[in-house]
Design a protein around this motif. Sequence first.
Motif, PDB file in Angstrom:
ATOM      1  N   UNK A  37       0.814  -1.214   0.000  1.00 53.36           N
ATOM      2  CA  UNK A  37       0.000   0.000   0.000  1.00 53.36           C
ATOM      3  C   UNK A  37       0.851   1.270   0.000  1.00 53.36           C
ATOM      4  N   UNK A  38       2.094   1.170   0.473  1.00 49.98           N
ATOM      5  CA  UNK A  38       2.922   2.374   0.524  1.00 49.98           C
ATOM      6  C   UNK A  38       4.146   2.323  -0.378  1.00 49.98           C
ATOM      7  N   UNK A  39       4.418   1.183  -1.011  1.00 48.78           N
ATOM      8  CA  UNK A  39       5.665   1.029  -1.769  1.00 48.78           C
ATOM      9  C   UNK A  39       5.748   1.960  -2.973  1.00 48.78           C
ATOM     10  N   UNK A  40       4.675   2.038  -3.752  1.00 45.93           N
ATOM     11  CA  UNK A  40       4.710   2.790  -5.007  1.00 45.93           C
ATOM     12  C   UNK A  40       3.669   3.906  -5.046  1.00 45.93           C
ATOM     13  N   UNK A  41       3.890   4.852  -5.963  1.00 49.87           N
ATOM     14  CA  UNK A  41       2.889   5.890  -6.228  1.00 49.87           C
ATOM     15  C   UNK A  41       1.682   5.293  -6.955  1.00 49.87           C
ATOM     16  N   UNK A  42       1.930   4.625  -8.070  1.00 48.04           N
ATOM     17  CA  UNK A  42       0.828   4.138  -8.908  1.00 48.04           C
ATOM     18  C   UNK A  42       0.952   2.675  -9.309  1.00 48.04           C
ATOM     19  N   UNK A  43       2.160   2.156  -9.386  1.00 50.69           N
ATOM     20  CA  UNK A  43       2.356   0.806  -9.930  1.00 50.69           C
ATOM     21  C   UNK A  43       1.565  -0.237  -9.144  1.00 50.69           C
ATOM     22  N   UNK A  44       0.788  -1.034  -9.882  1.00 48.13           N
ATOM     23  CA  UNK A  44      -0.009  -2.119  -9.305  1.00 48.13           C
ATOM     24  C   UNK A  44      -1.017  -1.630  -8.267  1.00 48.13           C
ATOM     25  N   UNK A  45      -1.506  -0.388  -8.419  1.00 46.45           N
ATOM     26  CA  UNK A  45      -2.453   0.185  -7.460  1.00 46.45           C
ATOM     27  C   UNK A  45      -3.780   0.530  -8.148  1.00 46.45           C
ATOM     28  N   UNK A  46      -4.149  -0.238  -9.148  1.00 47.02           N
ATOM     29  CA  UNK A  46      -5.389   0.004  -9.888  1.00 47.02           C
ATOM     30  C   UNK A  46      -6.582   0.122  -8.954  1.00 47.02           C
ATOM     31  N   UNK A  47      -7.382   1.171  -9.160  1.00 39.96           N
ATOM     32  CA  UNK A  47      -8.606   1.456  -8.402  1.00 39.96           C
ATOM     33  C   UNK A  47      -8.354   1.953  -6.983  1.00 39.96           C
ATOM     34  N   UNK A  48      -7.077   2.060  -6.571  1.00 40.99           N
ATOM     35  CA  UNK A  48      -6.769   2.717  -5.296  1.00 40.99           C
ATOM     36  C   UNK A  48      -6.673   4.227  -5.528  1.00 40.99           C
ATOM     37  N   UNK A  49      -6.658   4.979  -4.454  1.00 46.43           N
ATOM     38  CA  UNK A  49      -6.582   6.430  -4.593  1.00 46.43           C
ATOM     39  C   UNK A  49      -5.131   6.907  -4.657  1.00 46.43           C
ATOM     40  N   UNK A  50      -4.911   7.895  -5.489  1.00 43.22           N
ATOM     41  CA  UNK A  50      -3.587   8.490  -5.636  1.00 43.22           C
ATOM     42  C   UNK A  50      -3.136   9.083  -4.304  1.00 43.22           C
ATOM     43  N   UNK A  51      -1.879   8.826  -3.931  1.00 43.71           N
ATOM     44  CA  UNK A  51      -1.342   9.366  -2.691  1.00 43.71           C
ATOM     45  C   UNK A  51      -1.220  10.886  -2.725  1.00 43.71           C
ATOM     46  N   UNK A  52      -1.167  11.458  -3.911  1.00 40.76           N
ATOM     47  CA  UNK A  52      -0.964  12.897  -4.047  1.00 40.76           C
ATOM     48  C   UNK A  52      -2.274  13.675  -4.104  1.00 40.76           C
ATOM     49  N   UNK A  53      -3.262  13.176  -4.893  1.00 41.71           N
ATOM     50  CA  UNK A  53      -4.462  13.977  -5.133  1.00 41.71           C
ATOM     51  C   UNK A  53      -5.775  13.276  -4.778  1.00 41.71           C
ATOM     52  N   UNK A  54      -5.718  11.978  -4.527  1.00 43.71           N
ATOM     53  CA  UNK A  54      -6.936  11.255  -4.162  1.00 43.71           C
ATOM     54  C   UNK A  54      -7.727  10.694  -5.325  1.00 43.71           C
ATOM     55  N   UNK A  55      -7.293  10.990  -6.559  1.00 43.35           N
ATOM     56  CA  UNK A  55      -7.966  10.445  -7.742  1.00 43.35           C
ATOM     57  C   UNK A  55      -7.722   8.936  -7.835  1.00 43.35           C
ATOM     58  N   UNK A  56      -8.619   8.230  -8.535  1.00 40.36           N
ATOM     59  CA  UNK A  56      -8.489   6.788  -8.678  1.00 40.36           C
ATOM     60  C   UNK A  56      -7.401   6.450  -9.711  1.00 40.36           C
ATOM     61  N   UNK A  57      -6.509   5.543  -9.332  1.00 40.25           N
ATOM     62  CA  UNK A  57      -5.443   5.099 -10.223  1.00 40.25           C
ATOM     63  C   UNK A  57      -6.034   4.189 -11.306  1.00 40.25           C
ATOM     64  N   UNK A  58      -5.582   4.382 -12.536  1.00 37.50           N
ATOM     65  CA  UNK A  58      -6.055   3.576 -13.656  1.00 37.50           C
ATOM     66  C   UNK A  58      -4.913   2.744 -14.233  1.00 37.50           C
ATOM     67  N   UNK A  59      -5.285   1.726 -14.998  1.00 39.94           N
ATOM     68  CA  UNK A  59      -4.289   0.904 -15.680  1.00 39.94           C
ATOM     69  C   UNK A  59      -4.671   0.728 -17.141  1.00 39.94           C
ATOM     70  N   UNK A  60      -3.678   0.491 -17.964  1.00 39.29           N
ATOM     71  CA  UNK A  60      -3.879   0.163 -19.375  1.00 39.29           C
ATOM     72  C   UNK A  60      -2.846  -0.870 -19.770  1.00 39.29           C
ATOM     73  N   UNK A  61      -3.149  -1.675 -20.773  1.00 42.39           N
ATOM     74  CA  UNK A  61      -2.172  -2.614 -21.300  1.00 42.39           C
ATOM     75  C   UNK A  61      -1.599  -2.038 -22.581  1.00 42.39           C
ATOM     76  N   UNK A  62      -0.288  -1.991 -22.647  1.00 46.06           N
ATOM     77  CA  UNK A  62       0.395  -1.510 -23.841  1.00 46.06           C
ATOM     78  C   UNK A  62       1.580  -2.420 -24.127  1.00 46.06           C
ATOM     79  N   UNK A  63       1.640  -2.941 -25.334  1.00 43.21           N
ATOM     80  CA  UNK A  63       2.710  -3.863 -25.687  1.00 43.21           C
ATOM     81  C   UNK A  63       2.702  -5.126 -24.863  1.00 43.21           C
TER      82      UNK A  63
END
Length: 274
Positions: free
Chosen positions: A234-260
């Motif tokens: 829960x505290x290791x990363x800003x966004x990596x592997x945190x899909x649908x959790x809230x951003x530590x900076x602004x509270x927005x929901x973290x999103x994911x996409x698949x690329x390559x």
Amino acid sequence: MPEGPEIWRTADALNDALQGKTISELYFAFEELKQHEPELKGMEIQKIEARGKAILTFFEDDRVMYSHNQLYGKWMVRANGAKPNTNRKLRVAIHNTDQSAYLYSATDIEMLSQEEVPAHSYIKKLGPDVLHPDTTYEDVIAQYRSDSFQNRKLTTLLLDQGFVSGIGNYLRSEIMFYAKVDPHKKLREYSDEEKEALAKATVKLTKRSYETGGITNDPSIVEALKREKAKRSEYRHFVYNRTDDRCHKCGQIIEEEKTGGRKIYFCPNCQQVD
């Protein structure tokens, strides 16, 4: 696959166990390396270095062992000849009177001369390694400014070891977040200021991950979350592997996409994603 910071920490552990010490026993699983067992026994190991995601073991003569962990390889160190309890396939074992280092599951292992190292097919293609003591910020920002990379999509470029070596999937998403850039552009579409932010994030977060054992999040956020008894995930990363959790900076929901074929993670607010 371990990323640059993990490989450098592995090299540190191997240096602590092996550097400057005489080899008492040596084992190679692959037949083409067997001839080196009796020849290297009784020699000292000069040093172990990381190069991108590979490790170089320098012996006191001209020989250097190149090994790449790839997806499944792993080094383990044990004291007094103890052997790890694992079902992995042993590829290399190096013993001295105090410590033993075991390489499991790796398949890419070669013996080179020191002269051959720079020309090795993997090493010669590497871009600057942030954690190498000779690498400067100027080396990194030069890559972001280079004409050679401007038509490459950033998400793909950051995984190219010829661009900056040692970056993998978690550092990729973390760097783009820390630089506050939209991850959907080609390098030429970013402003000079954004390229500078990316270069600074590349250096800062790679070094932070190395120093903290894989944590890229801001120390103040980490400490606050630890006080709340948060888990490491829960505290290791800003966004990596945190899909649908809230951003530590602004509270927005973290999103994911698949690329390559691999996922990226981002905050649509902090990174101004349309």
